[in-house]
Design an enzyme around this catalytic site. Structure first.
Site, mmCIF file in Angstrom:
data_model
loop_
_atom_site.group_PDB
_atom_site.id
_atom_site.type_symbol
_atom_site.label_atom_id
_atom_site.label_comp_id
_atom_site.label_asym_id
_atom_site.label_seq_id
_atom_site.Cartn_x
_atom_site.Cartn_y
_atom_site.Cartn_z
ATOM 1 N N TRP B 468 -41.259 101.798 34.141
ATOM 2 C CA TRP B 468 -42.211 102.922 34.172
ATOM 3 C C TRP B 468 -43.341 102.728 33.166
ATOM 4 O O TRP B 468 -43.324 101.805 32.377
ATOM 5 C CB TRP B 468 -41.501 104.258 33.979
ATOM 6 C CG TRP B 468 -40.724 104.469 32.722
ATOM 7 C CD1 TRP B 468 -40.744 103.721 31.582
ATOM 8 C CD2 TRP B 468 -39.795 105.525 32.492
ATOM 9 N NE1 TRP B 468 -39.890 104.235 30.663
ATOM 10 C CE2 TRP B 468 -39.298 105.345 31.185
ATOM 11 C CE3 TRP B 468 -39.346 106.603 33.245
ATOM 12 C CZ2 TRP B 468 -38.353 106.223 30.627
ATOM 13 C CZ3 TRP B 468 -38.411 107.462 32.678
ATOM 14 C CH2 TRP B 468 -37.923 107.265 31.393
ATOM 15 N N GLU B 469 -44.320 103.618 33.274
ATOM 16 C CA GLU B 469 -45.554 103.475 32.476
ATOM 17 C C GLU B 469 -46.187 102.105 32.722
ATOM 18 O O GLU B 469 -46.801 101.518 31.829
ATOM 19 C CB GLU B 469 -45.268 103.664 30.977
ATOM 20 C CG GLU B 469 -44.940 105.091 30.579
ATOM 21 C CD GLU B 469 -46.160 106.000 30.599
ATOM 22 O OE1 GLU B 469 -47.282 105.501 30.403
ATOM 23 O OE2 GLU B 469 -45.985 107.220 30.831
ATOM 24 N N GLY B 470 -46.054 101.615 33.945
ATOM 25 C CA GLY B 470 -46.570 100.286 34.295
ATOM 26 C C GLY B 470 -45.511 99.233 34.062
ATOM 27 O O GLY B 470 -45.083 99.019 32.927
#
Lengths: 638, 638
Positions: B468-470
């Protein structure tokens, strides 16, 4: 019996629904390539099993096809629900398995599949052991936890077959070989796992040839379940006055229910299930604490030789765990590939990218180079790992024949060879299998973290593979310490010379098809690495004379280096096989299949083998880099 | 408000039971070393916050001590049960959190902890942002899933603070800053995660300055819960006639319950919770599907600038995820260390081994070199990673001041610097955090797979961090593509020059204490690696002119190389700091603390940094090694 299974299973249509593309599909084309074109099992069977009429191409084909159907239609559909439901500890003599497990097992028994490679005398089919390994490949991938029940039982069968008296064999083997009962291996105790010198379970003679077994065993895989009427435990315990350490451990056969002379299942033998473990994964297979409470048992083999007897089959059971790594890579690849083709996100940077879809909202993620790197890593590990395991199957077949012939010397020579390869396969393929499974989560992005996408289960189920049957650390010490240094390099001399000859032959011959241009380059790479492997071995051996801890300090890097080189060796084998097929008329109906093999070999040599540079760079650091810090100084806060 | 918290919490004794040794202990000595001796925050605060009386050593000490108590006594005890119980979806407007989560949150709010670094105008303490980062370090390690609720809310507060009208800020910020309400970030939709160009949620003007928001958002962390009366969603959506792609996305504030002019919570705003996800880990934090059904919302910032507004705080939120990696390494280390000291198995090979216990049944496993390698890897990642994050805290503090002063140019220059470091920290530290957590399982052996030993939860909870968050893949492209190549090397020129200067200074100066003998060697290693980093950058840039896919193909290796070098840089910083302390009177009361730092620095340089050789060896392979295989040829079986 096999024919019966074939007839019954053939009636079921192979599933072709869309949903099936997200479940398991048996890679029969891959298996065929690996069995017939990379390793030439046909010649192997002709040479070693030529006198057995039923060992022929038709039987093998039927076994593979029927196992494939059973895996796709019966086992794979239970995998996700088995994880969600798990096993249940009901009471001290009752553990239940997930819904559907027993029905699938009944089918398996009815088809006679447990006896595939066991002697006809005890009800088996007496087919080569390699057949069982091909079977295990598909079963392990379709549903690992279900496969553990018959898998553990095979270990018990082998142990009883090799070390028990004829009387015990006649009594206990038939129901095990038929699958009517299952068996377990009871080693671990609360205070000891890898270090069996500390085994504390006691065995006291009853005076009638049997013994009272008392003690607690933990982590007993498939230690109890509701699929059969009886479970036979192979239990390590100490006799009164036995020597300390590993030289005072004996092995006993302890049935859950006592068995009458007529083979009838009788009284409960106080093999009390204390609990089942709540684990990260593998929920479908029960992991039991068993409290033996003066349970009646019978000696397997000789007093105080229990560890030797137990370890007779350690190589084959570790090979089964190596297969768990291959299975994790295969299943993660099968899960990830359709998702990577379907999921649209962003545009490929390069307009020449072959997988762009300019008419859609975005390109499929398989167009992005790193998504391909992840898929190709999974593919290279699954297919290369399968070839590594199948090579060992050739050895195991010969061991089976040596056992039947009572040719101990031959058996031991083969076992030494297998014993050298086993820690490499078990250590490396389980580590790479877990990596491949984790890459599956990356391919799915956030969706990989959600249970319903089935990818995180692959990670949880596979995560035990680098731990059990000896951790990666134990495999590394076994390889570098026991198999290489303690044996004064004999097994590695043999191995590296063989790989070097193979590589040099390929370097000289090169490829024969127009697509075989990388073979010489890959052969050169392999040759350099195998020479370096040997050189590193000498370097560590020399250092170890002054710095004994260098062995432990270098061992895991040494193992991973050996694994990278061995995977590359097998990709060169596969590249040569594909090149040969392409040279003979362009690869028949599927030239693209062989071209894909050649492309994947290039990936393995350019993107996986060079990772060994990292291992070389850290391997030879002086051991005091890790050992000098006193344990009290690791933290000053806790 | 802070004082109130201090007084109340100080009354609770710090737990000193044996059980606590297996739970979380706040590493206050480590924090002190990192804050005061490695990074000199004292000088930093004096320079930048000299005019704020309450920013002083006493306040910082009190904050650290009270946060430590809160984490040890309140958060850590909820971690295991929170995983087992998880969150529950009750109905479209009700999600419940695990037992105890709300009570701990109420304490947190009562203490005024959510407002630690937010402006006094809205009820905050207006302390430096770095204080929040120190706080997050401990909270994230003690209980990651609980920490997400206030953590996500901070992102919403920052977004509203920077982009909303004064009217909206006055209305919504005070209850968010107090913690009375929480906020979320709603980006992902079923068809798009990383690729927000595909956002389909719609916003239609109501004519009164508000909008009707309709669409489905998924993976909304902490999207609903039972800890507060209201939840404020920051939602990406498209206005009628907006441009396609990322240039047509606007950002809206959509409360779960409408809020009256008096601040009272009113009617449900049809932010319907469709389900919560059943995930691999992070069970304590709800992951919601939210179906906005003509929900009333208000524009945040400007039309069609939603993505820019949302991304204002992307660096700080990604930094929070980097901290998740550090937390995983720290917690795995805290779990594994006592076990490695207690568990007895086999004998050390070397009789000079410092941790042998000849009187016991076997040596503790910490005596074995590879167990130490695993523990030291965890330690090096946790402590080195903390130093990497805290260095960024210095930048974030200055950004906070630039925002308050309205100095956009300064803010952007600082943000550029942070934007270069962020993908390295987020990508590398989350990958290494997961590795460290998995090493924890290896240290425990089979016991690591059992839930009650708490180790496998660390792996499951941390596994989302590289996603997550890239994802790591997105971080790698962000670093090499956007931050390095598209900016024509400006940020990396600056960075590598700075690191080279630091390394050269250390190479020239060397150490000053008798234990500082490795500093020059490590400085030389770092200098070589930073030069190589730059050279690799140039090589890729040159190749990319002809082979655009080389960027994607090299990116993850490039990221990991950068991470290894950055971790080594920080271990040299820590080694220098420890050497300086030892030189001034032998390190005060704890010379061993500083000697342990020097030993760990040696480990980082000998056993972690050289892993970069593997990345270099695979990084520059031509991109067609991964891209040439057509997607249809990945498998011929499925």
């Amino acid at each position: 019996m096999l024919m019966r299974a074939a007839g019954r299973l053939a009636k079921r249509a192979r599933r072709t629904t869309v949903a099936a593309t997200r479940s398991y599909v048996a890679p029969l084309k891959e298996l065929d390539f690996c069995i017939n074109e990379v390793h030439d099992f046909e010649a192997h069977y002709a040479k070693h099993f030529g006198d057995r009429e039923h060992v022929n191409a038709e039987t093998l084909d039927m076994v593979l096809t029927e196992v494939a159907k059973f895996c796709e239609n019966e086992l794979a559909p239970l995998n996700e629900a088995g994880d969600a439901e798990g096993c249940t500890w009901v009471d001290e003599r009752t553990v239940t398995t997930p819904k559907g497990y027993k029905a699938a097992y009944d089918q398996f028994v009815e088809g006679g599949w447990q006896g595939l490679s066991f002697p006809e005398k005890y009800g088996g089919q007496e087919l080569p052991y390699s057949y069982s390994i091909f079977q295990a490949d598909m079963m392990a991938t379709a549903n690992w936890t279900w496969t553990m029940y018959p898998g553990l039982s095979k270990g018990a069968i082998n142990t009883i077959y090799s070390h028990c008296t004829e009387e015990l064999k006649d009594k206990y083997l038939p129901p095990l070989v038929s699958g009517e009962w299952t068996g377990t291996m009871c080693l671990t105790e609360p205070a000891c796992g890898s270090d069996l010198a500390q085994v504390a379970t006691k065995a006291v003679p009853n005076g009638d040839g049997s013994y009272k077994i008392t003690g607690t065993k933990i982590f007993i895989s498939c230690g109890d379940h509701d699929m059969t009427d009886n479970v036979l435990h192979c239990v390590l315990a100490r006799l009164p006055g036995a020597p300390e350490g590993t030289k005072g451990i004996s092995l006993f056969l302890v049935p859950k229910h006592l068995v009458g002379d007529d083979g009838a299942v009788g009284d409960f033998n106080k093999t009390n299930i204390g609990r089942i473990e709540d684990k990260m994964g593998c929920h479908g297979s029960s992991t039991c604490e068993i409290n033996f409470d003066e349970s009646q048992g019978w000696l397997i083999g000789s007093e105080n030789k229990g560890l030797n007897h137990m370890f007779t089959f350690i190589n084959t059971s570790r090979l089964g765990t190596a297969m768990q790594g291959v299975a994790a890579a295969e299943l993660a690849f099968q899960n990830g590939l359709p998702y990577a083709k379907d999921r649209l996100a962003m545009r490929a940077l390069d307009r020449k990218n072959v997988d762009r879809e300019p008419d859609k909202a975005a390109d499929p993620i398989i167009a992005h180079p790193d998504v391909r790197r992840m898929l190709l890593t999974q593919k290279a590990v699954a297919e290369g790992g399968r070839s590594m395991v199948f090579e060992c199957a050739l050895i195991v077949d010969e061991m089976q024949l040596a056992t039947e012939a009572g040719d101990t010397a031959k058996y031991e020579a083969l076992d030494d060879r297998l014993g050298f390869l086993t820690p490499i396969l078990k250590g490396y393929l389980t580590e790479m299998g877990v990596e491949a499974a984790n890459l599956g989560i990356q391919i799915f992005g956030g969706h990989g973290y959600i249970k319903s996408n089935k990818q995180e289960q692959v990670v949880r189920d596979a995560r035990i593979a680098p731990v059990w049957e000896g951790t990666t650390q134990i495999q590394a010490l076994d390889l570098l310490g026991r198999k290489v240094l303690l044996q004064k390099l004999a097994p590695i001399n043999h191995h590296c010379k063989g790989v070097a000859k193979f590589a040099f032959d390929a370097l000289v011959a090169g490829g024969t098809s127009s697509d075989g241009g990388n073979i010489r380059s890959h052969a050169f790479q392999l040759l350099k690495h195998v020479a370096e492997w040997y050189w590193l071995t000498l370097s560590i051996g020399k250092k170890a004379m002054k710095d004994r801890d260098i062995v432990g300090s270098a061992s895991v890097d040494y193992l991973m280096f050996a694994g990278h080189v061995t995977l590359a060796e097998h990709w060169l084998k596969m590249e040569l096989a594909a090149d040969a097929q392409l040279a003979q008329g362009g690869g028949g109906q599927d030239p693209d299949f062989y071209k894909a093999k050649i492309a994947t070999a290039r990936f393995a040599f350019e993107k996986i083998l060079p990772r060994a540079r990292g291992n070389v760079a850290t391997m030879l650091a002086p051991s005091d880099v890790t050992t000098s810090l006193p344990k009290g100084h690791f933290s000053f806060d806790y």
